[in-house]
Scaffold this active site. Sequence first.
Site, PDB file in Angstrom:
ATOM      1  CE  LYS A 285      69.795  82.890  22.181  1.00  0.00           C
ATOM      2  NZ  LYS A 285      69.274  81.676  21.916  1.00  0.00           N
ATOM      3  CG  ASN A 286      65.369  81.928  22.154  1.00  0.00           C
ATOM      4  OD1 ASN A 286      66.358  81.708  21.358  1.00  0.00           O
ATOM      5  ND2 ASN A 286      65.520  81.984  23.378  1.00  0.00           N
TER       6      ASN A 286
ATOM      7  CB  CYS B  54      73.632  76.705  26.202  1.00  0.00           C
ATOM      8  SG  CYS B  54      73.902  78.087  25.534  1.00  0.00           S
TER       9      CYS B  54
ATOM     10  NE  ARG C 235      68.613  72.774  25.588  1.00  0.00           N
ATOM     11  CZ  ARG C 235      68.864  74.213  25.226  1.00  0.00           C
ATOM     12  NH1 ARG C 235      70.104  74.392  24.981  1.00  0.00           N
ATOM     13  NH2 ARG C 235      67.990  74.791  24.749  1.00  0.00           N
TER      14      ARG C 235
ATOM     15  CG  ASP D 244      66.329  81.566  28.366  1.00  0.00           C
ATOM     16  OD1 ASP D 244      66.886  80.549  28.693  1.00  0.00           O
ATOM     17  OD2 ASP D 244      65.840  81.835  27.376  1.00  0.00           O
TER      18      ASP D 244
ATOM     19  NE  ARG E 288      74.921  80.290  20.740  1.00  0.00           N
ATOM     20  CZ  ARG E 288      74.361  79.174  20.984  1.00  0.00           C
ATOM     21  NH1 ARG E 288      75.005  78.502  22.139  1.00  0.00           N
ATOM     22  NH2 ARG E 288      73.340  78.828  21.134  1.00  0.00           N
TER      23      ARG E 288
HETATM   24  N1  EPU Z   1      62.273  68.580  26.074  1.00  0.00           N
HETATM   25  C1  EPU Z   1      62.325  67.278  26.309  1.00  0.00           C
HETATM   26  N2  EPU Z   1      62.244  66.645  24.912  1.00  0.00           N
HETATM   27  C2  EPU Z   1      62.560  67.391  23.848  1.00  0.00           C
HETATM   28  C3  EPU Z   1      62.500  68.754  23.819  1.00  0.00           C
HETATM   29  C4  EPU Z   1      62.515  69.390  24.974  1.00  0.00           C
HETATM   30  O1  EPU Z   1      62.485  66.684  27.107  1.00  0.00           O
HETATM   31  O2  EPU Z   1      62.271  66.623  22.875  1.00  0.00           O
HETATM   32  C5  EPU Z   1      62.350  69.301  27.467  1.00  0.00           C
HETATM   33  C6  EPU Z   1      63.572  70.178  27.952  1.00  0.00           C
HETATM   34  O3  EPU Z   1      64.660  69.269  28.140  1.00  0.00           O
HETATM   35  C7  EPU Z   1      63.218  71.018  28.765  1.00  0.00           C
HETATM   36  C8  EPU Z   1      61.939  71.418  28.452  1.00  0.00           C
HETATM   37  O4  EPU Z   1      61.346  70.444  27.437  1.00  0.00           O
HETATM   38  O5  EPU Z   1      63.223  70.229  30.107  1.00  0.00           O
HETATM   39  C9  EPU Z   1      61.529  72.591  27.886  1.00  0.00           C
HETATM   40  O6  EPU Z   1      62.570  73.056  27.046  1.00  0.00           O
HETATM   41  P1  EPU Z   1      62.191  73.737  25.609  1.00  0.00           P
HETATM   42  O7  EPU Z   1      62.193  72.534  24.704  1.00  0.00           O
HETATM   43  O8  EPU Z   1      60.949  74.683  25.725  1.00  0.00           O
HETATM   44  O9  EPU Z   1      63.479  74.494  25.459  1.00  0.00           O
HETATM   45  P2  EPU Z   1      64.206  74.699  24.021  1.00  0.00           P
HETATM   46  O10 EPU Z   1      62.951  74.786  23.159  1.00  0.00           O
HETATM   47  O11 EPU Z   1      65.256  74.196  23.577  1.00  0.00           O
HETATM   48  C10 EPU Z   1      64.062  77.498  24.094  1.00  0.00           C
HETATM   49  C11 EPU Z   1      64.961  78.521  24.114  1.00  0.00           C
HETATM   50  C12 EPU Z   1      65.752  78.457  25.364  1.00  0.00           C
HETATM   51  C13 EPU Z   1      64.796  78.681  26.526  1.00  0.00           C
HETATM   52  C14 EPU Z   1      64.012  77.598  26.732  1.00  0.00           C
HETATM   53  C15 EPU Z   1      62.812  77.609  27.722  1.00  0.00           C
HETATM   54  C16 EPU Z   1      65.210  78.853  21.800  1.00  0.00           C
HETATM   55  C17 EPU Z   1      66.276  78.872  20.420  1.00  0.00           C
HETATM   56  N3  EPU Z   1      65.722  78.368  22.867  1.00  0.00           N
HETATM   57  O12 EPU Z   1      64.762  76.211  24.317  1.00  0.00           O
HETATM   58  O13 EPU Z   1      66.820  79.689  25.283  1.00  0.00           O
HETATM   59  O14 EPU Z   1      65.739  78.585  27.692  1.00  0.00           O
HETATM   60  O15 EPU Z   1      63.122  77.447  25.332  1.00  0.00           O
HETATM   61  O16 EPU Z   1      62.252  78.911  27.611  1.00  0.00           O
HETATM   62  O17 EPU Z   1      63.921  79.335  21.589  1.00  0.00           O
HETATM   63  C18 EPU Z   1      68.651  80.668  25.154  1.00  0.00           C
HETATM   64  O18 EPU Z   1      68.086  81.563  24.530  1.00  0.00           O
HETATM   65  O19 EPU Z   1      69.729  80.913  25.773  1.00  0.00           O
HETATM   66  C19 EPU Z   1      67.891  79.420  25.435  1.00  0.00           C
HETATM   67  C20 EPU Z   1      68.426  78.300  26.242  1.00  0.00           C
END
Ligand code: EPU
Length: 433
Positions: A26-27, A121, A126, A315, A408
Amino acid sequence: MKDEFLIQGLAGKRLLKGEIPIRGSKNAVLPAMASSFLFSGPILLHNVPHIEDVLRMSELMSSLGAKVSAKNDRTLLISPESAHAHILDTAIAKRFRASILLSGPLLSRFGKVVFPYPGGCVIGKRPIDLFLQGFKKMGARVLERDEHFTLFAPKGKLSGADIFFKIQSVTVSETFIMAAVLARGVTVLRNVALEPEVTALAQFLLSNGARIEGIGTTTLKITGGAPLSPKHSYDTIPDRIETGSFLLLGALSSDNLLISDCKPDHVRALIDVLRESGVIIKEGKDTLHVRGWKKANTPLSLQIKTHEYPGFPTDLQAPLVVFFTQCKGENLVFETIFEGRLSYIEDLKRMGADIVMWDTQRALIKGVTPLKGRELDGPDIRAGLAFLIAAIVARGSSIINNVYYIDRGYERIEERLSAVGVSIERRKKAGSA
Ligand code: EPU
């Protein structure tokens, strides 16, 4: 009408057997879909999973004028040429956080983008500060009104910049790799995430002519240019979270479960924890075979911290907690990526788990505790699947609501689990609209 799952638990018996093939990630597929706006012609994506988030991304991209069509069962053809809009549909974008991935390619292709605060989620705050700061560094103007962000690139073009991300973030890294490919000049991205999904995206763009140096490291140098002419299609990598979840299910409920079409290296952190716990896993090139569990006489005492790749993935944290409820000993799980990702534990406790919350991010799981079936509301994609695993291990029947969350991220989960012996039925929830 909303769906629910009815599951008859195995009461701890190890009865599952057979093979579960892993679907595309998915990701990984979501950013690859978004990247189509960087191309001058249609791109093909293979091994695309049949999941709700892919449907949402297709709807969102179609609403921008792109053409998204299925070529065959798992191949999508995406034609960006007819795209004319730059405003993300609020209702769709708010349903999944990955919608923000479109901000990079749209802003660098059209010089403007409007998007709402993304949904998804509820696993923590976030924020999107890293996106906004990065775009500003590339010269964009950012206006915020009524929870909507409007971004303009001066003269329609982003400029290369040197950007250090204070946190390693998966979607931020992917967004800026895409933004930089069409920007004017050179962009250097520092502290880039190393998750396989990020690397897969960068390699796909490189194979189609993008000028990206440093792939596989935390510093990328990207020289921007014109839209890419499609040369190579995208092969979606196997979903490592699905792989890990089925490994955990196998460890708990099977002495003979073959997980095929996977990449063992992508779940190395989990394989290590399971082997340390006595689970027997035979590893092939693209298979993992669970062959039993030799439980040690001395109780386990592990401390697992979730961590950016190649560390233990956040995850897989919820299914790991379910696994620890069935391990003798006291094991600690520390969620370091998201601050709100242990809320599902209250439900596991109601199933009989003995878990002490040290604080909002640390849980001590004492085992072995038999679990009892009950009605559960999955709070997010991954906790939803953890509940499914808990329900399979438990004695008695369980009902899982909020099946949409599981749909999802996991393709036709009930069919695939039934095929290895799980008693699971999808039903319409009585009284739901
Ligand atoms: N963060 C910030 N500011 C930002 C963006 C992120 O502080 O502008 C923080 C987040 O709050 C978190 C940390 O950075 O504490 C790392 O999160 P990341 O941004 O890497 O998460 P994401 O990119 O939103 C992706 C996956 C998630 C997975 C995370 C961590 C996708 C679409 N989603 O999310 O997957 O948990 O990386 O590996 O790639 C899922 O598939 O169920 C899912 C939540």
